[in-house]
Scaffold this active site. Structure first.
Site, PDB file in Angstrom:
ATOM      1  N   ASP A   7      23.486  26.696  17.343  1.00 11.38           N
ATOM      2  CA  ASP A   7      24.609  25.751  17.295  1.00 11.38           C
ATOM      3  C   ASP A   7      25.891  26.582  17.391  1.00 11.38           C
ATOM      4  OD1 ASP A   7      24.974  26.853  14.780  1.00 11.38           O
ATOM      5  OD2 ASP A   7      24.917  24.954  13.682  1.00 11.38           O
ATOM      6  N   HIS A   8      27.032  25.938  17.151  1.00 10.81           N
ATOM      7  CA  HIS A   8      28.317  26.654  17.243  1.00 10.81           C
ATOM      8  C   HIS A   8      28.403  27.816  16.262  1.00 10.81           C
ATOM      9  CE1 HIS A   8      28.492  23.431  14.324  1.00 10.81           C
ATOM     10  NE2 HIS A   8      29.443  24.078  13.690  1.00 10.81           N
ATOM     11  N   CYS A  64      21.861  29.513  13.494  1.00  7.55           N
ATOM     12  CA  CYS A  64      22.904  28.586  13.038  1.00  7.55           C
ATOM     13  C   CYS A  64      23.695  29.332  11.974  1.00  7.55           C
ATOM     14  CB  CYS A  64      22.316  27.256  12.561  1.00  7.55           C
ATOM     15  SG  CYS A  64      21.263  27.340  11.102  1.00  7.55           S
ATOM     16  N   GLY A  65      24.461  28.633  11.155  1.00  6.77           N
ATOM     17  CA  GLY A  65      25.277  29.342  10.170  1.00  6.77           C
ATOM     18  C   GLY A  65      24.430  30.103   9.166  1.00  6.77           C
ATOM     19  N   THR A  66      23.444  29.407   8.614  1.00  6.44           N
ATOM     20  CA  THR A  66      22.567  30.022   7.602  1.00  6.44           C
ATOM     21  C   THR A  66      21.193  30.378   8.144  1.00  6.44           C
ATOM     22  OG1 THR A  66      21.778  27.838   6.987  1.00  6.44           O
ATOM     23  CG2 THR A  66      23.631  28.712   5.704  1.00  6.44           C
ATOM     24  N   GLY A  67      20.797  29.767   9.226  1.00  8.91           N
ATOM     25  CA  GLY A  67      19.422  29.863   9.728  1.00  8.91           C
ATOM     26  C   GLY A  67      18.520  28.800   9.109  1.00  8.91           C
ATOM     27  N   ILE A  68      19.010  28.189   8.049  1.00  8.95           N
ATOM     28  CA  ILE A  68      18.160  27.256   7.291  1.00  8.95           C
ATOM     29  C   ILE A  68      18.048  25.892   7.980  1.00  8.95           C
ATOM     30  CG2 ILE A  68      17.859  26.050   5.098  1.00  8.95           C
ATOM     31  CD1 ILE A  68      19.269  28.461   3.757  1.00  8.95           C
ATOM     32  N   GLY A  69      19.175  25.358   8.433  1.00  5.70           N
ATOM     33  CA  GLY A  69      19.124  24.060   9.121  1.00  5.70           C
ATOM     34  C   GLY A  69      18.207  24.131  10.321  1.00  5.70           C
ATOM     35  N   MET A  70      18.327  25.208  11.081  1.00  9.49           N
ATOM     36  CA  MET A  70      17.464  25.384  12.254  1.00  9.49           C
ATOM     37  C   MET A  70      15.997  25.453  11.836  1.00  9.49           C
ATOM     38  SD  MET A  70      18.770  25.421  15.259  1.00  9.49           S
ATOM     39  CE  MET A  70      20.113  25.910  16.350  1.00  9.49           C
ATOM     40  N   HIS A  97       1.163  37.567   9.358  1.00  8.80           N
ATOM     41  CA  HIS A  97       0.372  36.695   8.481  1.00  8.80           C
ATOM     42  C   HIS A  97       0.498  35.215   8.810  1.00  8.80           C
ATOM     43  CE1 HIS A  97       0.049  39.821   4.964  1.00  8.80           C
ATOM     44  NE2 HIS A  97      -0.413  40.283   6.114  1.00  8.80           N
ATOM     45  N   HIS A 133      -6.046  34.624   7.363  1.00  7.31           N
ATOM     46  CA  HIS A 133      -4.760  34.116   7.853  1.00  7.31           C
ATOM     47  C   HIS A 133      -4.961  32.995   8.872  1.00  7.31           C
ATOM     48  CE1 HIS A 133      -2.660  36.981   5.527  1.00  7.31           C
ATOM     49  NE2 HIS A 133      -3.162  38.035   6.150  1.00  7.31           N
TER      50      HIS A 133
HETATM   51  C1  RB5 Z   1      27.382  24.324  10.672  1.00  5.85           C
HETATM   52  O1  RB5 Z   1      28.594  24.291  10.034  1.00  5.85           O
HETATM   53  C2  RB5 Z   1      26.278  24.702   9.705  1.00  5.85           C
HETATM   54  O2  RB5 Z   1      26.104  23.699   8.771  1.00  5.85           O
HETATM   55  C3  RB5 Z   1      24.995  24.983  10.443  1.00  5.85           C
HETATM   56  O3  RB5 Z   1      25.221  25.980  11.374  1.00  5.85           O
HETATM   57  C4  RB5 Z   1      23.836  25.495   9.630  1.00  5.85           C
HETATM   58  O4  RB5 Z   1      24.215  26.571   8.816  1.00  5.85           O
HETATM   59  C5  RB5 Z   1      23.038  24.510   8.917  1.00  5.85           C
HETATM   60  O5  RB5 Z   1      22.036  24.863   8.284  1.00  5.85           O
END
Ligand code: RB5
Length: 146
Positions: A7-8, A64-70, A97, A133
């Site tokens: 994302d951005h 993404c910003g954290t990698g978590i949303g993705m 694994h 595994h």
């Molecule tokens: C975008 O601002 C941010 O929320 C997104 O990149 C991501 O970190 C979500 O998990």
């Protein structure tokens, strides 16, 4: 062939990863986003994961910003095993694994140098193929229908 998506907030890190892959002569396809305008990460998780599931690309990398949303979005897709990593050990063993097929990185979490090391170990570590595994991964697959 490696599938890339962001994302951005992950766009700049994806650019750095592309530079690194170019240097290593590793082929990739960029499924967007292509600029820093605000966008929704699930759209790019979906496009990138489809490229892996279709066999067009062997592995994928999502930023993404954290990698978590993705990683949350990618793991909703049947057949995807996405791992959000910010350390070398996890990036290595999620391949060995878990047979992870997507690496998720946080552009606001890891610097370009570390991210490229994580990409390198992720794409160069094979799945161990050990029976235990394989069994555990097939149990994960059976959770997909819940
Ligand atoms: C975008 O601002 C941010 O929320 C997104 O990149 C991501 O970190 C979500 O998990």
């Amino acid at each position: 062939m490696i599938a890339l998506g962001s994302d951005h907030a992950g766009f700049q890190l994806k650019q750095e990863i592309k530079k690194y892959l170019d240097e290593k002569h590793i082929e990739y396809k960029d499924y967007g986003t292509y600029d820093e305008n605000s966008c929704d990460y699930p759209d790019y998780a979906s496009k990138t994961c489809e490229a892996v599931l279709s066999g067009e690309c062997k592995l994928g990398i999502l930023c993404c910003g954290t990698g978590i949303g993705m990683s949350i979005a990618a793991n909703k897709i049947k057949g995807i095993r996405a791992a959000c990593c910010s350390d070398y050990f996890s990036a290595k063993y999620t391949r060995a694994h878990n047979d992870a097929n997507i690496l998720c990185l946080g552009g606001r979490v890891v610097g370009a140098g570390l991210a490229c090391e994580l990409v390198d170990v992720f794409i160069n570590t094979p799945f161990s193929n050990e029976e235990k595994h394989v069994r555990r991964i097939s149990k994960i697959a059976s959770l997909e229908s819940k």
